[in-house]
Scaffold this motif. Structure first.
Motif, PDB file in Angstrom:
ATOM      1  N   TRP A 155       0.992  -1.177   0.300  1.00  0.00           N
ATOM      2  CA  TRP A 155       0.029  -0.258  -0.015  1.00  0.00           C
ATOM      3  C   TRP A 155       0.659   1.317   0.094  1.00  0.00           C
ATOM      4  O   TRP A 155       0.615   2.256  -0.603  1.00  0.00           O
ATOM      5  N   CYS A 156       1.941   1.270   0.816  1.00  0.00           N
ATOM      6  CA  CYS A 156       2.787   2.318   0.971  1.00  0.00           C
ATOM      7  C   CYS A 156       3.469   2.760  -0.546  1.00  0.00           C
ATOM      8  O   CYS A 156       3.755   3.801  -0.577  1.00  0.00           O
ATOM      9  N   MET A 157       3.968   1.775  -1.016  1.00  0.00           N
ATOM     10  CA  MET A 157       4.286   1.872  -2.690  1.00  0.00           C
ATOM     11  C   MET A 157       3.508   2.433  -3.431  1.00  0.00           C
ATOM     12  O   MET A 157       3.898   3.380  -4.248  1.00  0.00           O
ATOM     13  N   ARG A 158       2.185   2.149  -3.376  1.00  0.00           N
ATOM     14  CA  ARG A 158       1.344   2.655  -4.422  1.00  0.00           C
ATOM     15  C   ARG A 158       0.940   3.933  -3.889  1.00  0.00           C
ATOM     16  O   ARG A 158       0.421   4.853  -4.717  1.00  0.00           O
ATOM     17  N   ASN A 159       0.864   4.388  -2.582  1.00  0.00           N
ATOM     18  CA  ASN A 159       0.503   5.737  -2.131  1.00  0.00           C
ATOM     19  C   ASN A 159       1.435   6.669  -1.794  1.00  0.00           C
ATOM     20  O   ASN A 159       1.095   7.713  -1.081  1.00  0.00           O
ATOM     21  N   ASN A 160       2.749   6.382  -2.211  1.00  0.00           N
ATOM     22  CA  ASN A 160       3.951   7.368  -1.833  1.00  0.00           C
ATOM     23  C   ASN A 160       3.853   7.549   0.036  1.00  0.00           C
ATOM     24  O   ASN A 160       4.088   8.810   0.189  1.00  0.00           O
ATOM     25  N   PHE A 161       3.676   6.485   0.473  1.00  0.00           N
ATOM     26  CA  PHE A 161       3.825   6.630   2.036  1.00  0.00           C
ATOM     27  C   PHE A 161       5.262   5.966   2.365  1.00  0.00           C
ATOM     28  O   PHE A 161       5.844   5.577   1.612  1.00  0.00           O
ATOM     29  N   LEU A 162       5.824   6.217   3.678  1.00  0.00           N
ATOM     30  CA  LEU A 162       7.160   5.921   4.076  1.00  0.00           C
ATOM     31  C   LEU A 162       8.027   6.405   3.451  1.00  0.00           C
ATOM     32  O   LEU A 162       9.222   6.081   3.577  1.00  0.00           O
ATOM     33  N   GLY A 163       7.805   7.793   2.919  1.00  0.00           N
ATOM     34  CA  GLY A 163       8.775   8.355   2.136  1.00  0.00           C
ATOM     35  C   GLY A 163       8.955   7.897   0.794  1.00  0.00           C
ATOM     36  O   GLY A 163       9.823   8.522   0.113  1.00  0.00           O
ATOM     37  N   LEU A 164       8.194   6.785   0.423  1.00  0.00           N
ATOM     38  CA  LEU A 164       8.724   6.175  -0.970  1.00  0.00           C
ATOM     39  C   LEU A 164       7.929   7.031  -1.987  1.00  0.00           C
ATOM     40  O   LEU A 164       6.728   7.298  -1.860  1.00  0.00           O
ATOM     41  N   ASN A 165       8.492   7.082  -3.220  1.00  0.00           N
ATOM     42  CA  ASN A 165       8.060   7.724  -4.645  1.00  0.00           C
ATOM     43  C   ASN A 165       8.483   7.112  -5.679  1.00  0.00           C
ATOM     44  O   ASN A 165       9.569   7.057  -6.156  1.00  0.00           O
ATOM     45  N   HIS A 166       7.692   5.889  -5.968  1.00  0.00           N
ATOM     46  CA  HIS A 166       8.128   4.950  -6.890  1.00  0.00           C
ATOM     47  C   HIS A 166       8.429   5.778  -8.349  1.00  0.00           C
ATOM     48  O   HIS A 166       9.213   5.644  -9.065  1.00  0.00           O
ATOM     49  N   ALA A 167       7.528   6.572  -8.571  1.00  0.00           N
ATOM     50  CA  ALA A 167       7.479   7.271  -9.938  1.00  0.00           C
ATOM     51  C   ALA A 167       9.031   7.990 -10.104  1.00  0.00           C
ATOM     52  O   ALA A 167       9.385   8.052 -11.168  1.00  0.00           O
ATOM     53  N   SER A 168       9.433   8.673  -9.153  1.00  0.00           N
ATOM     54  CA  SER A 168      10.688   9.615  -9.176  1.00  0.00           C
ATOM     55  C   SER A 168      11.835   8.612  -8.682  1.00  0.00           C
ATOM     56  O   SER A 168      12.996   9.244  -8.667  1.00  0.00           O
ATOM     57  N   ARG A 169      11.653   7.456  -8.371  1.00  0.00           N
ATOM     58  CA  ARG A 169      12.755   6.536  -7.767  1.00  0.00           C
ATOM     59  C   ARG A 169      13.546   7.313  -6.706  1.00  0.00           C
ATOM     60  O   ARG A 169      14.715   7.435  -6.533  1.00  0.00           O
ATOM     61  N   SER A 170      12.775   7.658  -5.736  1.00  0.00           N
ATOM     62  CA  SER A 170      13.170   8.620  -4.514  1.00  0.00           C
ATOM     63  C   SER A 170      12.526   8.046  -3.256  1.00  0.00           C
ATOM     64  O   SER A 170      11.510   7.492  -3.264  1.00  0.00           O
ATOM     65  N   ILE A 171      13.408   8.419  -2.295  1.00  0.00           N
ATOM     66  CA  ILE A 171      12.779   8.224  -0.833  1.00  0.00           C
ATOM     67  C   ILE A 171      13.324   9.221   0.054  1.00  0.00           C
ATOM     68  O   ILE A 171      14.198   9.824  -0.049  1.00  0.00           O
ATOM     69  N   THR A 172      12.214   9.829   1.028  1.00  0.00           N
ATOM     70  CA  THR A 172      12.481  10.801   1.800  1.00  0.00           C
ATOM     71  C   THR A 172      12.576  10.192   3.245  1.00  0.00           C
ATOM     72  O   THR A 172      11.603   9.851   3.694  1.00  0.00           O
ATOM     73  N   PHE A 173      13.772  10.072   3.642  1.00  0.00           N
ATOM     74  CA  PHE A 173      13.953   9.471   5.163  1.00  0.00           C
ATOM     75  C   PHE A 173      13.481  10.331   6.212  1.00  0.00           C
ATOM     76  O   PHE A 173      13.463  11.807   6.212  1.00  0.00           O
ATOM     77  N   THR A 174      12.970   9.841   7.294  1.00  0.00           N
ATOM     78  CA  THR A 174      12.504  10.635   8.409  1.00  0.00           C
ATOM     79  C   THR A 174      13.954  10.611   9.240  1.00  0.00           C
ATOM     80  O   THR A 174      14.389   9.623   9.676  1.00  0.00           O
TER      81      THR A 174
END
Length: 310
Positions: A155-174
């Motif tokens: 779900w997180c991968m689909r909804n840009n949660f946990l800092g995940l952004n699949h489209a831009s291949r990026s993650i935003t750490f907390t």
């Protein structure tokens, strides 16, 4: 199967990832007679299988209509939206009036009794208040079970949660991205619900904690990179700066800020989203299939249509 298994189960809402997964799982169990309560405006009504009975009521969920809908039901399973969880007090009162045996609130996340989590997010606070309301109503004969399952990576991968952004291949750490959080797949969450309702005496008036495994944002993105051969961009937020800003935005009515605070509640690692060190994990007791991070990440990549995984 225990002899005290419930038979008549009513699900409030079946839209969205969670409601759909729970409905599919409930319908797969021959012991259950499943009814779904939907709002008049719900777009999900047309997709409900014919094996489930359907009761449609007004969007405001009138109390009298809820009591009527709950008559003859053994258990009420609620999947109301996170930002509307406080409305469940009315559902609980209706369940008591109808003689329901078990109420499963819309929970499915961290331990919402944690004071720090409640101070961080009003959603965590309201879910904790719903649990307390249920505790206060135990003398009425209504029992309850809350399922705390951490987060769902797919779900997180689909909804840009946990800092995940699949489209831009990026993650935003907390902060440093090393806060641990527990995770359970949607399928295992739904199966856990089935097992709770099949063996209600073992789960009455308590939180059932599930976790397939615990991980961190850093480990998660490293697993993605290893499986895909891609390099993801790393960003980060400072909770010291971000939390006050998000709280102010939430007070100004910005819904996105609410999701931001919930995200920090999971990924920071200090807001009761990491169960393993302090909670009794019930996966084995409930007979849930074992999962590992590589398997679950592969499934999540397939869900978002990543090349080579669909």
């Amino acid at each position: 199967m225990a002899t005290d298994a419930y038979n008549n189960i009513i699900l409030v809402g079946c839209g969205g990832s969670l409601g759909g997964a729970l409905l599919k799982s409930l319908l797969s169990e021959p012991t259950f007679n499943v009814t779904v309560v939907t709002r008049e405006s719900s777009k999900a009504r047309g997709s409900i299988p014919s094996t489930a009975s359907v009761i449609t009521i007004a969007d405001s969920y009138p109390y009298e209509d809820l009591v009527k809908a709950f008559q003859g039901q053994d258990a009420v399973v609620n999947t109301i939206n996170s930002f509307s969880v406080a409305e469940q007090h009315k559902f609980i009162d209706a369940a008591i009036a109808a003689g329901v045996k078990r109420f499963v609130p819309s929970e499915y996340g961290v331990d919402n009794n944690n004071p720090a989590a409640q101070e961080l997010s009003s959603v965590f606070k309201e879910k904790g208040m719903v649990q307390q309301y249920l505790r206060n109503k135990e003398s009425s004969g209504l029992t309850w079970t809350a399922i705390a399952c951490g987060t769902w990576i797919g779900w997180c991968m689909r909804n840009n949660f946990l800092g995940l952004n699949h489209a831009s291949r990026s993650i935003t750490f907390t902060d440093d991205g090393e806060g641990y959080f527990s995770t359970t797949t949607l399928d295992n969450t739904a199966l856990a619900l089935n097992r709770v309702l099949l063996n209600p005496s073992t789960t009455a008036n308590q939180i059932v904690f599930t976790s397939d495994f615990a991980t961190t944002q850093r480990e998660l993105v490293q697993t993605i990179e290893r499986l895909t051969g891609e390099k993801w961009e790393r960003k980060s937020i400072s909770t010291e700066e971000t939390i006050p800003a998000l709280k102010k935005a939430w007070e100004n009515g910005e819904v996105a800020a609410g999701y931001g605070l919930i995200n920090i509640g999971f990924t920071k690692g200090t807001y009761s989203g990491h169960f393993e060190p302090i909670k009794h994990i019930r996966n084995k007791e409930l007979g849930l299939p074992e999962k590992n991070i590589e398997q679950v990440v592969k499934e999540a990549l397939a869900e978002v249509g990543h090349p080579g995984f669909s």
